[in-house]
Design a protein around this motif. Structure first.
Motif, PDB file in Angstrom:
ATOM      1  N   THR A   5       0.837  -1.196   0.000  1.00 58.02           N
ATOM      2  CA  THR A   5       0.000   0.000   0.000  1.00 58.02           C
ATOM      3  C   THR A   5       0.869   1.242   0.000  1.00 58.02           C
ATOM      4  N   MET A   6       1.912   1.246   0.795  1.00 59.41           N
ATOM      5  CA  MET A   6       2.830   2.392   0.848  1.00 59.41           C
ATOM      6  C   MET A   6       3.516   2.609  -0.492  1.00 59.41           C
TER       7      MET A   6
ATOM      8  N   PRO B  38       4.176   7.214  -4.590  1.00 64.16           N
ATOM      9  CA  PRO B  38       4.210   7.874  -5.907  1.00 64.16           C
ATOM     10  C   PRO B  38       3.012   8.805  -6.130  1.00 64.16           C
ATOM     11  N   PHE B  39       1.850   8.389  -5.633  1.00 59.19           N
ATOM     12  CA  PHE B  39       0.663   9.234  -5.758  1.00 59.19           C
ATOM     13  C   PHE B  39       0.868  10.561  -5.023  1.00 59.19           C
ATOM     14  N   LEU B  40       1.432  10.518  -3.814  1.00 56.14           N
ATOM     15  CA  LEU B  40       1.688  11.737  -3.038  1.00 56.14           C
ATOM     16  C   LEU B  40       2.722  12.632  -3.723  1.00 56.14           C
TER      17      LEU B  40
ATOM     18  N   ILE C 232       3.305  12.791  -6.992  1.00 54.84           N
ATOM     19  CA  ILE C 232       2.649  13.386  -8.155  1.00 54.84           C
ATOM     20  C   ILE C 232       1.706  14.504  -7.718  1.00 54.84           C
ATOM     21  N   LEU C 233       0.957  14.264  -6.660  1.00 51.38           N
ATOM     22  CA  LEU C 233       0.039  15.278  -6.142  1.00 51.38           C
ATOM     23  C   LEU C 233       0.813  16.532  -5.704  1.00 51.38           C
ATOM     24  N   GLY C 234       1.919  16.335  -5.002  1.00 52.39           N
ATOM     25  CA  GLY C 234       2.734  17.468  -4.557  1.00 52.39           C
ATOM     26  C   GLY C 234       3.290  18.272  -5.718  1.00 52.39           C
ATOM     27  N   LEU C 235       3.773  17.598  -6.738  1.00 54.68           N
ATOM     28  CA  LEU C 235       4.304  18.281  -7.916  1.00 54.68           C
ATOM     29  C   LEU C 235       3.214  19.040  -8.662  1.00 54.68           C
ATOM     30  N   THR C 236       2.041  18.448  -8.735  1.00 56.00           N
ATOM     31  CA  THR C 236       0.923  19.107  -9.421  1.00 56.00           C
ATOM     32  C   THR C 236       0.532  20.396  -8.705  1.00 56.00           C
TER      33      THR C 236
END
Length: 139
Positions: free
Chosen positions: A7-8, A13-15, A17-21
């Motif tokens: 899960t981690m 990677p999702f976090l 990508i979200l931070g970069l966005t």
């Protein structure tokens, strides 16, 4: 517990990508604001003396007569400084010449401005401790 590391691996990677966005979106908003400001600044074509005069007029609340006198004085100041730059090769001598020009300016300004305006002028110039009568800085 074996599913926790998996899960981690998916969440990290999702976090990222979200931070970069989010940071990219913020940067784009800043660029738009900066572009508008840049356009306004570039639309104004002022010389050094003109910029100084506008600031003084606003901050010192100069009368029309004072404004005329200050404009002439600053034009003369910048002319003297330009001539000094052309004549002086020694940086120390150039600084001395600049200082003499500044002392002359201060003495004339003391005759144009009232006490409150003179104090504000010296603060704008970053020279709050100048003694106008002797031309020497107070210790």
């Amino acid at each position: 517990m074996a599913s926790y590391p998996n899960t981690m691996k998916r969440i990290i990677p999702f976090l990222i990508i979200l931070g970069l966005t989010v940071s990219t979106t913020q940067a784009q908003r800043l660029a738009e604001t900066d572009d508008e400001l840049d356009k306004k600044v570039l639309a104004i074509s002022l010389s050094g003396p003109q910029m100084a005069i506008l600031e003084m007029k606003r901050d010192l609340n100069l009368s029309e007569e004072q404004l005329k006198q200050v404009e002439l004085l600053h034009q003369e100041r910048y002319q003297l400084m330009t001539e000094a730059e052309l004549r002086q090769e020694d940086p120390i001598e150039l600084q001395r010449t600049y200082r003499e020009i500044q002392i002359q300016l201060d003495k004339v300004m003391a005759g144009i401005l009232n006490d409150k305006q003179l104090k504000q002028f010296l603060e704008l110039e970053g020279r709050q401790h100048v003694n106008m009568l002797t031309g020497k800085e107070e210790e």
